[in-house]
Design an enzyme around this catalytic site. Structure first.
Site, short mmCIF file in Angstrom:
data_model
loop_
_atom_site.label_atom_id
_atom_site.label_comp_id
_atom_site.label_asym_id
_atom_site.label_seq_id
_atom_site.Cartn_x
_atom_site.Cartn_y
_atom_site.Cartn_z
N ARG A 1 0.82 -1.21 0.00
CA ARG A 1 0.00 0.00 0.00
C ARG A 1 0.86 1.26 0.00
O ARG A 1 0.53 2.23 -0.64
CB ARG A 1 -0.98 0.02 1.17
CG ARG A 1 -2.00 1.14 1.01
CD ARG A 1 -2.85 1.42 2.22
NE ARG A 1 -3.54 0.26 2.69
CZ ARG A 1 -3.39 -0.24 3.92
NH1 ARG A 1 -2.57 0.32 4.77
NH2 ARG A 1 -4.05 -1.30 4.29
N TYR B 1 -6.41 27.28 -9.68
CA TYR B 1 -7.04 26.16 -10.39
C TYR B 1 -8.41 25.90 -9.76
O TYR B 1 -8.50 25.62 -8.56
CB TYR B 1 -6.14 24.92 -10.31
CG TYR B 1 -6.84 23.67 -10.78
CD1 TYR B 1 -7.38 23.60 -12.06
CD2 TYR B 1 -6.98 22.57 -9.94
CE1 TYR B 1 -8.04 22.45 -12.49
CE2 TYR B 1 -7.63 21.42 -10.37
CZ TYR B 1 -8.17 21.38 -11.64
OH TYR B 1 -8.83 20.25 -12.05
N ASP C 1 1.52 25.58 -4.58
CA ASP C 1 1.24 24.74 -5.74
C ASP C 1 2.11 25.30 -6.87
O ASP C 1 1.87 26.39 -7.39
CB ASP C 1 -0.26 24.80 -6.10
CG ASP C 1 -0.60 23.94 -7.33
OD1 ASP C 1 0.31 23.63 -8.12
OD2 ASP C 1 -1.79 23.60 -7.50
N LYS D 1 0.95 17.10 -15.06
CA LYS D 1 1.27 18.16 -16.02
C LYS D 1 2.72 18.03 -16.50
O LYS D 1 3.11 16.98 -16.95
CB LYS D 1 0.99 19.52 -15.39
CG LYS D 1 -0.34 19.60 -14.63
CD LYS D 1 -1.55 19.28 -15.48
CE LYS D 1 -2.83 19.44 -14.67
NZ LYS D 1 -3.96 18.76 -15.25
N1 PLP Z 1 -3.04 22.29 -9.44
C1 PLP Z 1 -3.05 22.88 -10.65
C2 PLP Z 1 -2.39 24.21 -10.81
C3 PLP Z 1 -3.67 22.27 -11.74
O1 PLP Z 1 -3.68 22.89 -12.93
C4 PLP Z 1 -4.31 21.02 -11.55
C5 PLP Z 1 -5.02 20.35 -12.68
O2 PLP Z 1 -5.27 20.95 -13.70
C6 PLP Z 1 -4.28 20.43 -10.28
C7 PLP Z 1 -3.63 21.09 -9.25
C8 PLP Z 1 -4.94 19.10 -10.02
O3 PLP Z 1 -4.14 18.06 -10.52
P1 PLP Z 1 -4.71 16.67 -11.08
O4 PLP Z 1 -5.54 16.96 -12.29
O5 PLP Z 1 -3.47 15.88 -11.37
O6 PLP Z 1 -5.53 16.06 -10.00
#
Ligand code: PLP
Length: 379
Positions: free
Chosen positions: A53, A105, A177, A202
């Site tokens: 896990r 986001y 982030d 990404k």
């Molecule tokens: N943070 C940002 C800046 C994003 O653009 C995204 C997705 O587009 C996420 C977090 C979320 O990531 P995931 O789609 O891999 O769950």
């Protein structure tokens, strides 16, 4: 070899030293076992491997690449970026106070708003790119400050070092982030952040074929980090070994891809900026961008692969431009080798996104071809 002393291109290309001792393979195999052997004395053959896990060598190898690139003390992979976001919030006590950048986001904000209501967490959303607004929000004590820089899709830039100072004064941890920057352009922990998060779906992976998220910490003694690690182990938000292996393969070319994507994005942004059919271009690499100075200080080697622009006209005109593109793929997401385009208002109609905003994720194609396609669409 101490990979922490090497440069990103070397760390990434050699997957932070991951090879396969058992076969002598230059590339490590994928460890698929979900459970691990004990000897006749009942001792585990490998004390750090009991059950799959949360214990998997392929996952650890991919985490080590991110850790070394980030200059972090430790990194943990998750099955998506959102799973990594959720892991951080789940480590907060009920009644905590969070200061959060707004206009980031939309998927993050949507989930966080709902979660904070359910857990009686006080959520203060502010425009963190406005240093005074952030300072005001940090006057009262807080548990966590969350920023996203550059932000998606507004491309707002937050001064990480300044935000860290304000967060720490308020008694809060700073979480960044850094999806749109990647550790190649910005090492948020070096600038004072306590945790950095990326949607590895990404640019870290870069090939639009893996969902993954990652968290890294500066100080492993941070109580929140222990909570996050325990929660991942016990609640099981783990990435599969195949995804981790693909991610590691993708990251081998991350610095190279970032170089090309940033150069392409800069050219596309400058071209759009000079086009009479474009009302505004949001890209920190443009000298006129309000966050340019901050970005120049905290991003090295380029300003990222993400940009947005406002088409002169109305919604119909913006959709018409997007519809005319032949090379740019109309699809959500960002950070892949192939360039993507998206009319964001169609995706998030209630978040204040202008109806004329078009978001671009610039890939590694020939910049002239990309610009030629935009020229054909904009007229
Ligand atoms: N943070 C940002 C800046 C994003 O653009 C995204 C997705 O587009 C996420 C977090 C979320 O990531 P995931 O789609 O891999 O769950």
């Amino acid at each position: 070899m101490d990979h922490d002393k090497l440069n990103p291109a070397t760390i990434a290309a050699q997957a932070a030293g991951a090879t396969e001792a058992a076969t002598g393979g230059v590339v490590p195999g994928i460890s698929l076992a979900t459970t691990y052997l004990r000897g006749q004395d009942n001792a585990l053959l490998r004390p750090d491997n009991t059950y799959g896990r949360d214990q998997n060598d392929t996952v650890r190898q991919a985490e080590e690449v991110v850790r070394a690139l980030e200059g972090a003390a430790a990194s943990l992979l998750f099955p998506s970026g959102m799973a990594a976001v959720a892991a951080v919030f789940r480590a907060l006590p009920s009644g905590a106070r969070v200061v959060m950048q707004t206009g980031i986001y939309w998927g993050t904000l949507k989930w966080v708003r709902d979660y904070c209501v359910r857990r009686a967490i006080i959520l203060d959303e502010i425009d963190a790119a406005d240093a005074q607004a952030l300072a005001r929000a940090c006057r009262d004590s807080a548990d966590m400050v969350w920023i996203e820089t550059p932000s998606n899709p507004w491309l707002k830039t937050v001064d990480i070092a300044a935000a860290a100072g304000m967060a720490h004064k308020a008694g809060a941890v700073l979480v960044v982030d850094g999806t749109a920057a990647t550790p190649v352009l910005t090492r948020a922990l070096d600038l004072g952040a306590d945790l950095v998060m990326h949607s590895a779906t990404k640019a870290l992976n870069g090939h639009s074929d893996v969902l993954a998220g990652v968290l890294s910490c500066r100080e492993p003694s941070l109580p929140m980090w222990a909570e996050i690690a325990t929660d991942r182990h016990d609640a099981g938000a783990v990435i599969g070994p195949f995804e981790a292996w693909l991610l590691m393969r993708g990251m081998r070319t991350l610095p190279l891809r970032m170089e090309r994507m940033c150069a392409n994005a800069q050219r596309v942004a400058e071209w759009l900026d000079a086009h009479p059919g474009v009302e505004a271009v949001l890209y920190p690499g443009l000298p006129g961008h309000p966050g340019h100075e901050v970005a120049a200080r905290q991003m090295r080697g380029g300003y990222g692969y993400l940009l947005s622009f406002l088409v002169e006209g109305d919604r119909a005109r913006a959709l018409d431009v997007v519809g005319r593109l032949r090379l740019w793929h109309r699809a959500t997401s960002l950070g892949g080798v192939e360039s993507l385009v998206e009319h964001r208002h169609s995706i998030e109609p209630h978040t204040g996104i202008p109806e004329t905003l078009v978001r671009l994720s610039v890939g590694i194609e020939d910049a002239g071809d990309l610009i030629g396609d935009l020229e054909g669409a904009l007229g």
